[in-house]
Structure formats: structure tokens, C-alpha cells
Write a protein that holds these residues in place. Structure first.
Motif, PDB file in Angstrom:
ATOM      1  N   GLU B 110      52.365  70.144  56.725  1.00 55.52           N
ATOM      2  CA  GLU B 110      51.213  69.545  56.042  1.00 55.52           C
ATOM      3  C   GLU B 110      49.918  70.247  56.458  1.00 55.52           C
ATOM      4  OE1 GLU B 110      52.997  66.709  58.198  1.00 55.52           O
ATOM      5  OE2 GLU B 110      54.439  67.592  56.822  1.00 55.52           O
ATOM      6  N   ALA B 111      49.844  70.642  57.722  1.00 59.16           N
ATOM      7  CA  ALA B 111      48.596  71.221  58.212  1.00 59.16           C
ATOM      8  C   ALA B 111      48.508  72.711  57.936  1.00 59.16           C
ATOM      9  CB  ALA B 111      48.473  70.959  59.710  1.00 59.16           C
ATOM     10  N   CYS B 112      49.645  73.331  57.694  1.00 54.10           N
ATOM     11  CA  CYS B 112      49.684  74.798  57.623  1.00 54.10           C
ATOM     12  C   CYS B 112      49.255  75.280  56.243  1.00 54.10           C
ATOM     13  CB  CYS B 112      51.104  75.252  57.943  1.00 54.10           C
ATOM     14  SG  CYS B 112      51.164  76.859  58.658  1.00 54.10           S
ATOM     15  N   VAL B 113      48.025  75.010  55.878  1.00 50.57           N
ATOM     16  CA  VAL B 113      47.540  75.300  54.534  1.00 50.57           C
ATOM     17  C   VAL B 113      46.205  76.025  54.640  1.00 50.57           C
ATOM     18  CG1 VAL B 113      46.799  74.306  52.366  1.00 50.57           C
ATOM     19  CG2 VAL B 113      48.673  73.260  53.619  1.00 50.57           C
ATOM     20  N   ILE B 114      46.093  77.165  53.977  1.00 52.51           N
ATOM     21  CA  ILE B 114      44.844  77.928  53.965  1.00 52.51           C
ATOM     22  C   ILE B 114      44.581  78.340  52.524  1.00 52.51           C
ATOM     23  CG2 ILE B 114      43.657  79.976  54.803  1.00 52.51           C
ATOM     24  CD1 ILE B 114      45.533  79.971  57.173  1.00 52.51           C
ATOM     25  N   PRO B 115      43.392  78.131  52.010  1.00 52.19           N
ATOM     26  CA  PRO B 115      43.125  78.553  50.635  1.00 52.19           C
ATOM     27  C   PRO B 115      43.305  80.061  50.485  1.00 52.19           C
ATOM     28  CG  PRO B 115      41.304  77.259  51.509  1.00 52.19           C
ATOM     29  CD  PRO B 115      42.226  77.465  52.622  1.00 52.19           C
ATOM     30  N   SER B 116      43.821  80.451  49.347  1.00 54.15           N
ATOM     31  CA  SER B 116      44.135  81.861  49.144  1.00 54.15           C
ATOM     32  C   SER B 116      42.869  82.667  48.848  1.00 54.15           C
ATOM     33  CB  SER B 116      45.097  81.994  47.976  1.00 54.15           C
ATOM     34  OG  SER B 116      45.255  83.339  47.637  1.00 54.15           O
TER      35      SER B 116
END
Lengths: 407, 177, 339, 370
Positions: B110-116
Motif C-alpha cells: 500500500e505504501a510502495c507507491v510513487i507517481p510516475s
């Protein structure tokens, strides 16, 4: 002119025997010629690339094609699972059949297997069948690359048949005959140097015919149907073993045939100094030597081009045929008519006779005038065509280029 | 020309919300524990930004300072800190030194998200796919976020530090599942 | 053309696109001409053996002609033993096992038969030739110069398990290595042999010499002086490796056949055997003699460039989204410049 | 209405001109390309994880296998990264040796890359074999000095594995007498060939701005007109002591990249000349003797070092945790990132152009898949 020897035991038996001998000779000679050509091409291209080429099997590697023939023949014959089996099988047969048929009328020096009165027409009628074989191979393989290759091949063949045949028209006009026998015989004047290539119209016809022949024989820069770097092997992709060998055989025999035709039509066939003087037997042999030298030199030119230039793209190939070759060839037909009029018309055009004298083979004035006139016409045509076709990137604005309006 | 760490101070005045302050104390402890064997430390000189502010910072860097060449995207798995760091290296065409922007996200999905960054820097396309493939970082906004090296049916992220180094679950050699 | 940046100036050459030339086939003719010249040169048998040569046939007819291998050439590791005594140089210090990147070296240390204490010699030494990456680290780190890189590259075999090569098949006499790499051995020779003498003192009984019948068999068969390269064509020497070294997995009858052939060849070749060292030294001398400073005319010629054609015209076939992006960037740039 | 059907074709992974096991999933409308998706990973061997398991020295031979045409350059870049991490001084002479090897690599890479590009265009390998001939000679020199032709494994931390000797230098000088002839021959052969011009001009255009946003580097970027070269932007080794030019294109098509490569070979030649001239005065030996190669344990930290590989900017990103092997080892592979521009460059052109454009990028799958 020399015919193949006839054993006069009985007319009918003789005819059958002679036919069998001729067919055997054509098949054996054609196949051996193809084998020699593959070796010749590989050695020549190797030297251009600072290599040696095949030199292990037999003296100077001459038996290399034999070993390869054995290899391909002993390979497993594979048909793809979803291929159209009948079409897939028949395609190489059609290809080879067309080529071998053409050899029926192609002269070997001053010797002819059969002297057909419409020989030229016959050759191009039967080699046109190649297109069918190519499409069969492309379609029957059930392979996308093969299909692309087949379609390319058909488009290319159909486009280049036109300049090819139109380039022949001047020769037919000059000789007044469709028979290869006649055409070769007519070039025997001028101590064996009356070759058609030595006139502006003949030269233009020769160059255009040579370019179109490269396309017909699928030689670089027109080897687009089997462009190996783009579509693997084109319509040959799904062929292996014996079937592939048959395609290969057909391809090289076509090239051989084209070289023979060019040597006969433009370079005087077996004609050369000394052929007529030496009589039938010795002259015939000498004519064979001359003929092969000419044909192999033409093939060397093909190899040299293959070793140098890249391949055209498929649309550029079409553009070249329709926008460049065809106009030049058409103008050349016109200037041939002028050539024939100037050199041959006596009573039909009294004014020529008044100016240049009676038409005769030693009336150099007439020939000189014809050369000058046709040369000017042809050069103007080439210049105009190039001028029209020349791309002018500076004439286009950036927006036009970006929107694809440059065409 | 930005010197090392200069971006961080500029950002603290220009975009204070973008800076990620969570890791400062971790870095300190790691500095003290320098004598410990096999323990990486977190770099603190460069700008550490929140994941959701990364595109804004990147555009700020490009438009204000001319750092328009996104050279390298590296993901590093810091298992000890339960965190994955992604380092973006930007270059100016005339400058020798790069500017590094760091994004630190948790390791759980859930936390491992970075905008491209791919919409603006299409050159990030394959590198982001690689980071997804090897580390399981999700890049929302990426046009085609699929595995790039491993086959599509592969599960797990092989470069994470907790990925088993021995045994092959596809052949059940060790039975470790 | 120079471009000034914040770091200083950078020289830029704009490539000449030949946009203004008329192309009516002369470019193709130029190409045909140069290819034909190449053809002529190669056809008449000009050989291309020198490093500054760009014409003539440059391929080597491999099994008959062989290039001289550089001394530093590294293929697969081998282990050395002393010719005279048969003492192996390896002391099983495990340096190579530790540094080996693909981890293909496996050593078992020899133990004293009575006390059981380790002895400076290897009881078994296995090298997986199939996984070895020929990096040469083992030879580089070995403090006793016991492991060296071989020059024999004809190792192909159908017998895969035989590529786990054991101690017996790894051992080569020092004289063999001296023959393939004379100067490199000369550099380390004295130290290596001295270390060996020290180690021999600590080896009880047969330990360190008991791997196969190498003293009688291999050293005589190897006889590197007898099999040294005979002078071949200029710049190329024939090289025949020691006979016993051919493929560890080779069947006996094949080996016998091969040996027979090689003997016959050696007889045919005849001539005084020339040592590898001398041949290489001679090469160095001739090459050093021929050295001339390279000319720079070509570079100066090409550096001259013309201002060419229209600026950055995008292709006519550009896809719409690409075009849109391009235009967006250009507009943004323009706006920026305007500010 | 006439309707044409689109055809999906897989170019690769086994295809004569994909430069390795690379697949392009291509959608064509007739001969015109509508869409292209690059697919790779067939050669993936988790190189980066190997780098985390190996010790620093053990990893050096693995970098050879990245861009196997230019193992010397890979070694150099990796050694630089580790030297930066561990703060190792490199003697001047070693720097010169590295520069010489790099520039020889650049010549051999471009010679073969141009040959392959023309081979893709359909020129029957003549130019390729001429290039391979020069490459062979250079590889022989590499073999002489490092022991292997392609997997050189030549750099060490703080220098190079072996010193070069007079024989090597004289052979390089001899080689350099032949090289200008090769350049001229090559230019005569094809640079103004009409067929090459129509095949390469205006094909695969990548404008300057897009090239920058695509992060492409090397001849691809310079062909688009951006004078960016790591040797100038961040003069590593001793590149600040040489006088050389950066060739740039104007349009950014295949022809520009082609010409940029030809010119770069000449510039490499210039650098070689100067390097050979300056080298005798260089101080130090071929290696820094104080470095413990096998048991190197750099301090905790991170480093990124890049060099101008013939394919573009080759960088190594290393994170150290103070142990004997890297905590994170990442390769910024130029071929890999240059590939991201492929689809955009190809759209709208013909199938035959796709292989040419791919050839003009000059990829090596060992580096792309890692």
C-alpha cells in the motif's frame, strides 16, 4: 547460325532423341551453371570483403555447391502444421518450371536449343509465372513474414515487368524481329562488334534493362522479397531442405538466364572478332567462350553491386520503377524510332536521302546524325526525369514536413 | 548551478511541504552505529521529498534550474529501515554534477507507491518498469507498468533483500515456499 | 564551431549531410570503384597481416595457420609442478578458491599421515572448466605461482562430466608454462622456486608428488622445447601444444591416432626448432623498427564542416502525439526565452 | 469504404537483425508501422543481484559481460565507481592507459556498429567486414595486454591489471597508420551512396527536445543536435587534457547518427594521438600499489560514476554498507535507456525502417537485459 546436330536416321526418332538430349543438356547445364554461379558469387564477394570465401571442398572450393546440394537433399522435408500443403508443395515447382521453360529458347553462344520465332516474348511470358510461384509460397506457408515477402515480391515483379519489357522494345525495333536467333545474328556486323549496346538507344535500353533485371532476379538493391534483415527470408521463411534448394536453384537459374539474355540482346551474344572467320565448329566454340565471358562479366557486375549498396525500401522501389525507369524507357522507345528512321528510311523519307545519302551499313553520316540526335533526346529525358524527381527539402516548410505533405 | 544539498535548502523555503522529514533521526542513529558491520546509512544531504510531491519537485528543478536530463533512477531496498528509497538523478546539460532527489516509501504494497515521471520524461519509462519488476514499486500514471525482465507470471520481487537467494520455488528444489 | 557553456567552451563539429550536392549516381559509382579495387587486391593474393594494412585477404586459415597467442593470453587455469622433482607448486592456501568469481575451484588440503596436521600441498584440486569464466584472478592472486592460465583453447568435448577437471589432469610441468609464457615466468621464476623449496621441506613422504605418473609420463611427453612453434608465414607461427595435453577426456584410440599424426607432422615440418621466446622477441624488434608517428591529415580534413541545411526539421511521418508533445515543448521553450 | 486490416508481427526474438534476443511486437498496416512494443528480458541474468553477492573485485569480470563489445569501458566505469566510493587515488599513467583503451574501444565499437547498421539496411556485409577487420586488430592488442579479446577484465581499483609495454605502443602507432585509410575507404564506400541517402535521410527523426526528455545519450543524443558528451561535461580520467571536438547532427535522423559515429571515430583517433604523445610524461605506475584489491571494504556511503561509453552514458550506482560486497549495485545501461525512444522514432515509418532505426540506436542485449 548453328543448330544442334541432328542424327538423320529417321526424322521422327531423330526429333525425339534430339529433344531428349536438349532437355537433358538444359537441365544439367542449368543446374551446373547455378552451382557454379553460387561458388562464383561467394568467392567474388569474399574478395571484395578481404576474405577468401569457400576454399576447402575440392580445388579452390569448387565442389562446395555439391556438398551443399547433398546437405539440403538429405535434410528433413518440413511442412508447417497449418500450411496449405498442396500450395506449399507446388510453389517451388512452379518457380523452377518457369525458369527451365525460359531456358528452352535462351541461346548458349550461337547455339540455340530451339529457335522460336517469338523467343523474346516467350521468355518473358514464362518467367512471369514466377510471380505466381512467389505468391503461392507466401500464401501457402501460413507465416506473416512469408506473406509480407510474397506480397512484396508480387508488387515488385509486376512493377518491374513493365520497364523490363519496354526496355526491350528498342531492340525489337532495331532488329525487326522477336526471335532471339535473329537478334543475335543481326549483331554480327562490324567485324563482330555490331552490338546494340554501342548505340545511345541501345545503351539506355541496356542500362534500364539491367536495373530492371536486378529487380526481376531479386538481386541487391532490389532483394526486397527476401530481405533477410527485415522479414527474415520473405516467402522462403518456411522452406527448408530440398524445397528450399529448388527455390534457390530457380533463383540462380533466373539470374543466369537474365545474364544470358542481356548478353544476347545487347552485347551481341556469341558475336565477337573472329567468330565468322573461323567457320562453324571453331567459330561456334569461340562464340561460346565470348558468350560466357560476357554473361559472367554481367553477373560479376551484379555481385559487385550486391557487395556495395544497401537495399531500397519497398515504396522507394516502386517509386523508382514508375517515376524514373518508366519515363526514360518510354522516351527511349521514341528515340529508337528516330534512330531507325534516320538510319534505315530511304524512299519513305526522301528528305533524309537528300541530306545524308542512301541508307546503307557503311553510310557513316547517317549513323553519326542518328547518334547525336538520339543521345541528345535521351540525355534531356534523363535530366528532366531527375529534375522532376529530385527532392527539394529546402522548398518545404517545417509544417508541411511535419504534416506529411512532402509526399 | 546547484551544489550538493543546495536543493534541499531551496526546497525548505520554496516548497516546505514537499520535504520528507521522517528519516532524519534514522540517519543519525546510523551515523552513530557506523562501527557496526554491514549496516547501510541513509544519505541526508540531498533533498528527500514526499512521494506525492515528486513530480512537482522534478518540474521545479527542470523549469527553474534547467536540470532537464533525468539520467538514472535507482531503487534501493533498506530492509533495516523497512523502506525503499528511489534515487532520481537529474543533470544539467552544462554541469558536471548531478542533483539527486530521493523518495522514501514503505515496503508494504500500500505504501510502495510513487507517481510516475514518464508523462514528462518518457525516458523514465523503462527504468520505472524495471523498479516495478525488481522492487514492486507502483508508479501510478505509467502507461504500461508491466514486468520488463521477469516473465509476467512471476511473483515476488527478486532484488528485494528478503527475496530468497537460494532455492527455486518454480522447481520446488528446496521446498521453501 | 565552438559553443560556450558555463563550464567553458566546447568545440562542436556539425556533420556534413551532403544536402547541397547533386546525387545522380556518382556516390554509388564511387562505392563500386572502391569495392572493385579491394576485389582486385585480394584476388591477386595480397595478404593482410600487418596491423597498418587495410587491403588484402585478412583471414587466417585456422587449423593450418595459427596466430601467435600473446603471452598474457588466458584460457583455462592449470597447475604447475617442478620438472625435476615432480613437486607440485600448489600449497592449498585457498586464495584462488576465495577470489574465484564463479566459485569453480575446490581444494582439499593434504594432511600429514601421522599427525593429521595440514601440510602445504593439495590432496585434491577440482576445477569446473565448464563454468570457469577465464577471468584470470586465480593466477593473479596465487602467492606461490602455482596456478597459471593455459593457452590451449581446443577443449571441446562431448563428455560434459569430464569438464570437472581433477588434479591429475590439471598438472603441467613448469617447462611447459615456460615455453608458452617465457617472460612472464622469468619474472617470477626465482621466487616461486624458492618458495617451493621451503614448502618441500614441510611435506612428508610422497605428499605433493603423488598425483598420477606425471614425472615419467607427462614431462617427457610434454617436452616443450621439441614442440615449440616452428616459423610459419610472416607474423604467423604454427603452434602445437604438448601432446599429452590434448583433451583430458579424449578416448585412447583417438589420442593414439592424434599422436601419430602429430609425430608425422613434426617430422614433415623439420627445420631447426625455434623457441617461442625468440620468435616473440624477433617480432617485437621488427615491429618496433617500423614504428612511425601516425599522420593527422585525415582528422584535419574532416574537421572542416559546412553550415548545412534547414534546422531540425521533424520527419514527415511523425505520429500525432509525438508531434503534439514536440510542439508543446517548443512553445514552452519559446515562452521561457521570451521571459 | 475500403478497409485495411492491421497485421501483428513479432520481429524477434529470433530474428536476423534484432541484435540479440530482442523482440518487437509490431502492428503494421500494409508496410506502414502503426505500433511497436519492445519486449526483452530473454537475456536477463540478474546481474545487479550478482553484484550484491560478489565482492567488489569479483564483480569486475561480470561487468565485461554487460556491453561485450566494450568491456574495457565497462571495467573503467565500474572501477571509477568503486574508486570514488573508497577514495582511491589513480596514478596518472593508469589514467592514460584507460583512456587509450576506451578510445580504441570506441573505434572498434563504431566500426562494427556502422557495419551492422548498413547490414540491416541490406548492404551485403562489405562494410561490416571491413569494420570487423579493424576490430580484429584492436582485439588482438587487447588480447596482448589483458589476456582476452572481449572479456578483458583489465581495470583494477586504482589502475589497470598489467602495464602496457613498448611493443603495445608501437603496435598502436602502427594500427593508427592504417586507421585513416579505413575511415576514408568507409566514407568513400557509402557516405554519399544514393541508396543510403534515401534510406537514412529523414528516417527515425528524434528532435532535440524529445531526445532530451527521452534521456537518450551517446551518438543518439548528439545526432539530434545536443552537444552532450560526458567526456566534456564531466571530464573524468584525463580527458580535460585532450583537444577534441564533439560531432553533432542537425536533424536527428538515422543519417545524422551515422555521420556522428563516423566523425567520432576520427575524434577518437585524435585523442589517441594526443594520449600517446603525453603518456611518457605521465607519473606513477599502472596501478596504485596501496589498494587491497581482494579485501576491499569501502566506507559506508554511495557513489555514482559515469563514463562516455560508445553507446552513451554508462553509469554505476553503488551503495556500500561497509562490508566486502556492495549493498546495492545498479547499472545505468545506455542501450537500455536509449531503447525507450525506439517506439516513438519508428511510428509512421515502414517496416524496413524499423530495423534501420534499431540499428542506428546500436544496442547490445547483454547490457539491455543485464
Amino acid at each position: 547460325m548453328t543448330y544442334w546436330p541432328v542424327i538423320a536416321v529417321d526424322a521422327w526418332i531423330g526429333l525425339v532423341l534430339v529433344s531428349i538430349i536438349k532437355v537433358t543438356l538444359i537441365l544439367v547445364g542449368g543446374s551446373l551453371g547455378m552451382m557454379f554461379l553460387t561458388w562464383y558469387e561467394r568467392r567474388a564477394i569474399a574478395y571484395m570483403q578481404d576474405r577468401r570465401g569457400p576454399n576447402r571442398v575440392g580445388p579452390q572450393g569448387l565442389l562446395q555447391p555439391v556438398s551443399e546440394a547433398i546437405k539440403t537433399m538429405t535434410k528433413e522435408d518440413i511442412t508447417p502444421l497449418d500450411a496449405d500443403r498442396v500450395v506449399h508443395f507446388l510453389a517451388p515447382v512452379v518457380m523452377l518450371g518457369a525458369t527451365v521453360l525460359a531456358f528452352a529458347v535462351i541461346p548458349w553462344g550461337n547455339l540455340f536449343p530451339s529457335s522460336l520465332r517469338v523467343g523474346v516474348l516467350f521468355i518473358f511470358a514464362v518467367t512471369g509465372l514466377h510471380t505466381v510461384g512467389m505468391l503461392m509460397a507466401g500464401w501457402g506457408s501460413n507465416n506473416k513474414f512469408a506473406l509480407l515477402g510474397g506480397m512484396r515480391g508480387v508488387a515488385q515483379m509486376v512493377s518491374y515487368e513493365i520497364p523490363l519489357l519496354m526496355a526491350l522494345l528498342p531492340i525489337i525495333l532495331l532488329s525487326g524481329s522477336l526471335s532471339l536467333t535473329d537478334i543475335v545474328t543481326r549483331q554480327g556486323d562490324w567485324y563482330g562488334f555490331g552490338w546494340y549496346v554501342f548505340s545511345p538507344v541501345g545503351l539506355t535500353a541496356f542500362i534500364t534493362f539491367f536495373i530492371a533485371a536486378l529487380a526481376e532476379g531479386e538481386r541487391t538493391p532490389f532483394d526486397i522479397p527476401e530481405a533477410d534483415s527485415e522479414i527474415v527470408a520473405g516467402y522462403l521463411t518456411e522452406y527448408g531442405g530440398m524445397k528450399f534448394a529448388v527455390f534457390y536453384l530457380s533463383n540462380y537459374m533466373t539470374n543466369l538466364a537474365l545474364c544470358f539474355i542481356m548478353a544476347s540482346l545487347f552485347l551481341g551474344g556469341g558475336n565477337g572478332p573472329g567468330v565468322t572467320a573461323l567457320g562453324t565448329v571453331l567459330g561456334g566454340l569461340l562464340s561460346l567462350v565470348y558468350f560466357f565471358i560476357k554473361a559472367l562479366a554481367l553477373f560479376f557486375l551484379m555481385v559487385l553491386i550486391r557487395g556495395t549498396v544497401p537495399r531500397l525500401r519497398v515504396d522507394q522501389l516502386m517509386g523508382f520503377a514508375w517515376k524514373f525507369l518508366l519515363p526514360i524507357v518510354l522516351v527511349n522507345v521514341f528515340s529508337t524510332a528516330i534512330w531507325v528512321a534516320i538510319t534505315r528510311w530511304g524512299p519513305q523519307a526522301q528528305i533524309f536521302t537528300d541530306w545524308f545519302g542512301e541508307p546503307a551499313s557503311d553510310n557513316y553520316l547517317r549513323y553519326g546524325v542518328a547518334i547525336v540526335v538520339t543521345l541528345i533526346i535521351n540525355l534531356l529525358a534523363v535530366y528532366a526525369v531527375m529534375r522532376i524527381n529530385r527532392r527539394q527539402p529546402s522548398d518545404l516548410t517545417e509544417e508541411e514536413i511535419a504534416l506529411g505533405l512532402a509526399g | 548551478m546547484l551544489t550538493k544539498g543546495e536543493l534541499r535548502s531551496i526546497l525548505s523555503t520554496e516548497m516546505p511541504a514537499a520535504l520528507d522529514q521522517r528519516w532524519a533521526e534514522h540517519a543519525a542513529t546510523a551515523e552513530e552505529g557506523h562501527g557496526e558491520e554491514n549496516k547501510p546509512v541513509l544519505q541526508q544531504d540531498d533533498a528527500v521529498v514526499n512521494a506525492e510531491h515528486l513530480p512537482a519537485v522534478a518540474h521545479f528543478l527542470r523549469d527553474t534550474f534547467g536540470y532537464e536530463y533525468l539520467s538514472n533512477i535507482t531503487a534501493v531496498d533498506y530492509l533495516d529501515f523497512d523502506m525503499i528509497e528511489v534515487v532520481y538523478q537529474f543533470y544539467h546539460i552544462d554541469e558536471p554534477a548531478d542533483v539527486r532527489v530521493r523518495v522514501r516509501v514503505g515496503r508494504n504494497p500500500e505504501a510502495c507507491v510513487i507517481p510516475s515521471l514518464t508523462p514528462t520524461w518518457p525516458g523514465a519509462n523503462l527504468q520505472e518498469r524495471e523498479a516495478y519488476d525488481m522492487y514492486g514499486i507502483d508508479f501510478p500514471g505509467h502507461p504500461n507498468l508491466a514486468r520488463v525482465y521477469m516473465w509476467d507470471e512471476f511473483t515476488g520481487f527478486p532484488l528485494r533483500k528478503d527475496f530468497p537467494k537460494t532455492g527455486d520455488k518454480y522447481t520446488h528444489v528446496t521446498g521453501a515456499e | 564551431m565552438t559553443l560556450s557553456t558555463r563550464k567553458g567552451t566546447v568545440n562542436i563539429v556539425e556533420v556534413n549531410r551532403h544536402d547541397n550536392n547533386i546525387h545522380a549516381g556518382q556516390g554509388t559509382l564511387k562505392g563500386l570503384d572502391i569495392v572493385f579495387r579491394k576485389f582486385r587486391k585480394a584476388l591477386f593474393g595480397k595478404a593482410n597481416t600487418e596491423r597498418d594494412d587495410t587491403e588484402g585477404q585478412f583471414n587466417v586459415q585456422y587449423p593450418e595457420e595459427r596466430l601467435v597467442l600473446a603471452e598474457a593470453y588466458r584460457n583455462m587455469p592449470i597447475l604447475l609442478y617442478d620438472d625435476a622433482t615432480g613437486q607440485e607448486l600448489c600449497t592449498s592456501c585457498f586464495q584462488c578458491e576465495r577470489v574465484c568469481p564463479p566459485q569453480v575451484i575446490h581444494i582439499t588440503q593434504a594432511k600429514h599421515p601421522e599427525t593429521g596436521k595440514p601440510v602445504p600441498a593439495a590432496a585434491e584440486f577440482v576445477l569446473e572448466y565448464d563454468t570457469c569464466m577465464s577471468c584470470g584472478y586465480c593466477a593473479e592472486v596465487c602467492p606461490f605461482d602455482a596456478i597459471k592460465m593455459d593457452h590451449d583453447f581446443e577443449l571441446s568435448t562431448a563428455d560434459h562430466p569430464a569438464l570437472d577437471v581433477h588434479y591429475t589432469h590439471l598438472l603441467r610441468p613448469v617447462s611447459y608454462y615456460e615455453a608458452i609464457a617465457p617472460t612472464m615466468w622469468a619474472e617470477v621464476r626465482d621466487a616461486a622456486l624458492k618458495k617451493l623449496q621451503n614448502n618441500i621441506k614441510r611435506r612428508p613422504g610422497n605428499i605433493g608428488v603423488d598425483h598420477g605418473q606425471k614425472i615419467a609420463g607427462k614431462s617427457s611427453a610434454a617436452a616443450p622445447k621439441a614442440a615449440t612453434p616452428a616459423a610459419g608465414a610472416a607474423g604467423r607461427k604454427q603452434y602445437t601444444g604438448p601432446i599429452a595435453k590434448v583433451g583430458t577426456s579424449m578416448s585412447e584410440d583417438k589420442l593414439a591416432r592424434l599422436m601419430a599424426i602429430r609425430e608425422a607432422n613434426t617430422g614433415k615440418r623439420g627445420g631447426p626448432p625455434e623457441s617461442g621466446a625468440h620468435a616473440i622477441e624477433a617480432d617485437v624488434a621488427t615491429n618496433a623498427a617500423g614504428q612511425v608517428a601516425p599522420s593527422d591529415q585525415a582528422t584535419s580534413g574532416s574537421a572542416a564542416s559546412k553550415a548545412t541545411g534547414p534546422v531540425a526539421a521533424p520527419g514527415k511521418n511523425m505520429s500525432e502525439d509525438k508531434l503534439a508533445r514536440l510542439m508543446a515543448i517548443r512553445e514552452a521553450n519559446k515562452a521561457k526565452q521570451g521571459e | 469504404m475500403l478497409k485495411t486490416e492491421e497485421l501483428q508481427v513479432n520481429i524477434g526474438p529470433q530474428h536476423p537483425s534484432t541484435h540479440g534476443v530482442f523482440r518487437m511486437l509490431v502492428t503494421v498496416d500494409g508496410e506502414t508501422l502503426v505500433d511497436l512494443k519492445p519486449v526483452f528480458g530473454y537475456l536477463h541474468r540478474n546481474h545487479e543481484q550478482l553484484g550484491e553477492v560478489n565482492s567488489y573485485l569479483q564483480n569486475m569480470p561480470f561487468t565485461d559481460r554487460l556491453d561485450y563489445f566494450n568491456s574495457m569501458v565497462n571495467n573503467h566505469a565500474y572501477a571509477r565507481a568503486v574508486e570514488q566510493l573508497a577514495g582511491i587515488e589513480v596514478p596518472e599513467r593508469a589514467q592514460y592507459i584507460r583512456v587509450i583503451m576506451d578510445e580504441l574501444s570506441r573505434i572498434l565499437n563504431h566500426a562494427s556498429a556502422l557495419g551492422f547498421l548498413l547490414g540491416d539496411m541490406g548492404a551485403w556485409q562489405t562494410s561490416l567486414l571491413w569494420g570487423l577487420r579493424e576490430r580484429e586488430k584492436i582485439l588482438d592488442l587487447f588480447e596482448y595486454v589483458s589476456g582476452a579479446r572481449m572479456m578483458c577484465n583489465y581495470s583494477r581499483f586504482g589502475g589497470v591489471a598489467r602495464d602496457i609495454d613498448d611493443y603495445f605502443i608501437s603496435e598502436v602507432k602502427k594500427l593508427m597508420q592504417g586507421l585513416p585509410r579505413y575511415f576514408d575507404e568507409f566514407e568513400r564506400l557509402l557516405v554519399e551512396n544514393e541508396i543510403l541517402l534515401v534510406r537514412a535521410k529523414g528516417v527515425g527523426v528524434l528532435p532535440k527536445e524529445l531526445a532530451l526528455s527521452y534521456s537518450v545519450t551517446g551518438p543518439l543524443l548528439r545526432g539530434s543536435g545536443v552537444p552532450y558528451d560526458v567526456r566534456k561535461a564531466e571530464p573524468y580520467a584525463v580527458y580535460d587534457r585532450f583537444d577534441f571536438d564533439i560531432p553533432v547532427g542537425t536533424v536527428g535522423d538515422v543519417y545524422d547518427r551515422f555521420l556522428v559515429r563516423v566523425e567520432e571515430m576520427r575524434q577518437s583517433y585524435r585523442i589517441l594521438e594526443q594520449a600517446l604523445q603525453q603518456m611518457p610524461e605521465a607519473e606513477g605506475g599502472h596501478i596504485n600499489p596501496k589498494v587491497k584489491q581482494q579485501s576491499l571494504k569501502p566506507p559506508v556511503g554511495e557513489s555514482y560514476a559515469r563514463v562516455e561509453s560508445p553507446k552513451g552514458e554508462l553509469g554505476f550506482y553503488l551503495v556500500s554498507d561497509g562490508s566486502g560486497s556492495a549493498y546495492r549495485y545498479k547499472v545505468r545501461a545506455p542501450s537500455f535507456i536509449n531503447l525507450s525512444a525506439l517506439a516513438d522514432m519508428c511510428k509512421g515509418y515502414k517496416i524496413a525502417d524499423v530495423v534501420v532505426i534499431l540499428g542506428s540506436i546500436d544496442i547490445v542485449m547483454g547490457e539491455v537485459d543485464r
